[in-house]
Design a protein around this motif. Structure first.
Motif, PDB file in Angstrom:
ATOM      1  N   UNK A 177     -11.493   0.437   3.897  1.00  0.00           N
ATOM      2  CA  UNK A 177     -11.025   0.975   5.181  1.00  0.00           C
ATOM      3  C   UNK A 177      -9.682   0.401   5.617  1.00  0.00           C
ATOM      4  N   UNK A 178      -9.216  -0.628   4.919  1.00  0.00           N
ATOM      5  CA  UNK A 178      -7.865  -1.123   5.213  1.00  0.00           C
ATOM      6  C   UNK A 178      -6.922  -0.556   4.159  1.00  0.00           C
ATOM      7  N   UNK A 179      -5.643  -0.485   4.514  1.00  0.00           N
ATOM      8  CA  UNK A 179      -4.659   0.049   3.565  1.00  0.00           C
ATOM      9  C   UNK A 179      -4.647  -0.783   2.279  1.00  0.00           C
ATOM     10  N   UNK A 221      -7.399   5.451   3.559  1.00  0.00           N
ATOM     11  CA  UNK A 221      -8.121   4.373   4.255  1.00  0.00           C
ATOM     12  C   UNK A 221      -8.580   4.812   5.643  1.00  0.00           C
ATOM     13  N   UNK A 222      -7.833   5.737   6.217  1.00  0.00           N
ATOM     14  CA  UNK A 222      -8.144   6.198   7.574  1.00  0.00           C
ATOM     15  C   UNK A 222      -9.412   7.033   7.648  1.00  0.00           C
ATOM     16  N   UNK A 223      -9.875   7.515   6.483  1.00  0.00           N
ATOM     17  CA  UNK A 223     -11.041   8.398   6.489  1.00  0.00           C
ATOM     18  C   UNK A 223     -12.300   7.703   5.980  1.00  0.00           C
ATOM     19  N   UNK A 224     -12.179   6.429   5.666  1.00  0.00           N
ATOM     20  CA  UNK A 224     -13.324   5.679   5.141  1.00  0.00           C
ATOM     21  C   UNK A 224     -14.017   4.961   6.295  1.00  0.00           C
ATOM     22  N   UNK A 225     -15.341   4.824   6.190  1.00  0.00           N
ATOM     23  CA  UNK A 225     -16.082   4.132   7.248  1.00  0.00           C
ATOM     24  C   UNK A 225     -15.482   2.749   7.491  1.00  0.00           C
ATOM     25  N   UNK A 227      -2.632   4.439   2.605  1.00  0.00           N
ATOM     26  CA  UNK A 227      -2.608   4.434   4.075  1.00  0.00           C
ATOM     27  C   UNK A 227      -3.414   5.600   4.635  1.00  0.00           C
ATOM     28  N   UNK A 228      -3.260   6.775   4.026  1.00  0.00           N
ATOM     29  CA  UNK A 228      -3.937   7.969   4.548  1.00  0.00           C
ATOM     30  C   UNK A 228      -5.431   7.918   4.236  1.00  0.00           C
ATOM     31  N   UNK A 268       0.819  -1.215   0.000  1.00  0.00           N
ATOM     32  CA  UNK A 268       0.000   0.000   0.000  1.00  0.00           C
ATOM     33  C   UNK A 268       0.858   1.273   0.000  1.00  0.00           C
TER      34      UNK A 268
END
Lengths: 181, 221
Positions: free
Chosen positions: B80-82, B70-74, B67-68, B62
């Motif tokens: 939502x994972x990298x 994915x952190x903002x997805x439900x 990485x970034x 990834x």
């Protein structure tokens, strides 16, 4: 011009900092196998050349994000130099959705859950053409690694927890197993 | 369409892999039960698996962007994972996904959700993260199928049925028909399949025959 470039770089720095802070605060899944609270070893099955022991290890996701245990396996550290009287194979499954084939089905575990899930670990000792009771009399303290692969917000990783099964516990389980016959 | 006249018949198969041809699989298991008035529907993830459209997380690297974002997805999203987000980027392109993310974020501020998935490319909503598919594919990210219309046409041509469809259906009352043969209405098929007759993954019924579809349509028509 240099001043504007400085402002721009400062802005980028702030964005980077804000992202790093957000990710740090968000956290990730964090699995823990509570080996200190494992169950006692039990002799589940015995034949002339085979013994199957079982015990449970509670585990939970204590992190701040849900996470997937993609694979879990148990790796014994018992070299033939130390114990060669029987061959040891292991299986692990989750008690809430057990499988008998030794395949760990990737499962998502929420982080809010306070109660533990249970990993059921089976140890099969097989003495080819031999007497399993006689073989197991030679058992030594058995170190085991519970190795688990996690997929969560961050990139996947492997981790492991070690525990040791004292030989006295094997003997006690065999004694109890004999008594139950 | 009068649903009472339409019968849904789930068909069990072996574990389908990339060694299988989806048309052969459907012919083998559903062929004997198929009639000229029937429509055959097949789960999109199984079509994707026969096309080899899956990857193990271990095979992926990834990017920082993945990485970034994915952190903002439900957290329940496959992105939502990298790795899930990287799969979306690999399919849709980094710039497109970044654009979708920015516009989707703004839209969400104004109470409109789902914009990211509409803009990031059709694969964004079709990728199944690990655990999303039955073993042994529970350890893989399974992408959406390629050319679902062509697949549907190939199924119809081989089986001589009224029509065929490739569908993405789940237990959350969500049914999206990705590809159909000419003359079929995706919205109508979605309505018919909404209660997920494919069952859960462990039931191993990735094919559903919609019996009497044409007769029911003619009666209505």
């Amino acid at each position: 011009m240099l001043v504007y470039a400085g402002y721009f770089l400062a802005f980028l720095g702030l964005v980077f900092l804000a992202l790093a802070l957000y990710i740090w605060r968000q956290g990730d899944a964090d699995f823990v196998f509570d080996t200190a609270n494992r169950s006692r070893l039990e002799l589940e099955k015995e034949t002339a050349d085979e013994m199957v022991f079982t015990f449970n290890v509670p585990f939970r996701n204590r992190g701040s994000q849900q996470g997937t245990l993609m694979d879990v396996f148990v790796r014994p550290w018992i070299p033939k130099e130390q114990f060669s009287a029987a061959e040891l194979t292991t299986k692990v499954t989750v008690a809430s959705c057990p499988r008998s084939d030794g395949y760990w089905e990737a499962t998502l575990f929420p982080n809010e859950k306070l109660e533990h899930d249970i990993a059921v670990i089976k140890l099969r000792f097989h003495s080819e053409g031999g007497d399993i009771r006689q073989a197991m009399d030679q058992i030594v303290d058995l170190p085991l690694n519970i190795v688990y692969q996690v997929v969560a917000r961050a990139e996947w990783y492997l981790s492991k927890t070690m525990l040791e099964l004292p030989m006295e516990e094997f003997h006690a389980a065999m004694q109890n197993g004999r008594g139950q016959k | 369409m009068e649903e009472a006249r339409v019968e849904l018949v789930p068909v069990k198969t072996h574990i389908v892999t990339k060694r299988d041809n989806i048309v052969d699989v459907i012919e083998k298991y559903a062929g004997p039960d198929m009639g000229p008035d029937d429509v055959v529907s097949v789960a999109e993830s199984v079509v994707a698996i026969t096309q080899g459209r899956y990857r193990r997380p271990e095979e992926m690297s990834p990017s920082i962007l993945a990485h970034v974002l994915a952190r903002f997805v439900h957290r329940d999203s496959s992105c939502s994972s990298a790795c899930g987000m990287q799969a979306t980027i690999d399919e849709g392109g980094a710039l497109r996904v970044l654009f979708a993310f920015i516009v989707g974020g703004i839209a969400k501020v104004f109470g409109k959700s789902g914009v990211f998935y509409r803009l990031a490319g059709e694969q964004a909503a079709l990728i199944d993260d690990v655990t999303g598919t039955m073993p042994p594919f529970d350890k893989m990210l399974v992408f959406g199928p390629k050319d679902p219309v062509k697949v549907a046409e190939a199924i119809k041509a081989r089986l001589g049925c009224y029509g065929a469809a490739v569908a993405d259906v789940n237990d959350l009352k969500r049914a999206a028909v990705l590809g159909v043969t000419e003359g079929l209405q995706p919205a109508e098929l979605s309505r018919i399949l909404i209660h997920n007759p494919f069952g859960n993954a462990n039931q191993q019924t990735p094919i559903v025959i919609i019996k009497n579809y044409a007769a029911a349509a003619a009666k209505r028509g």
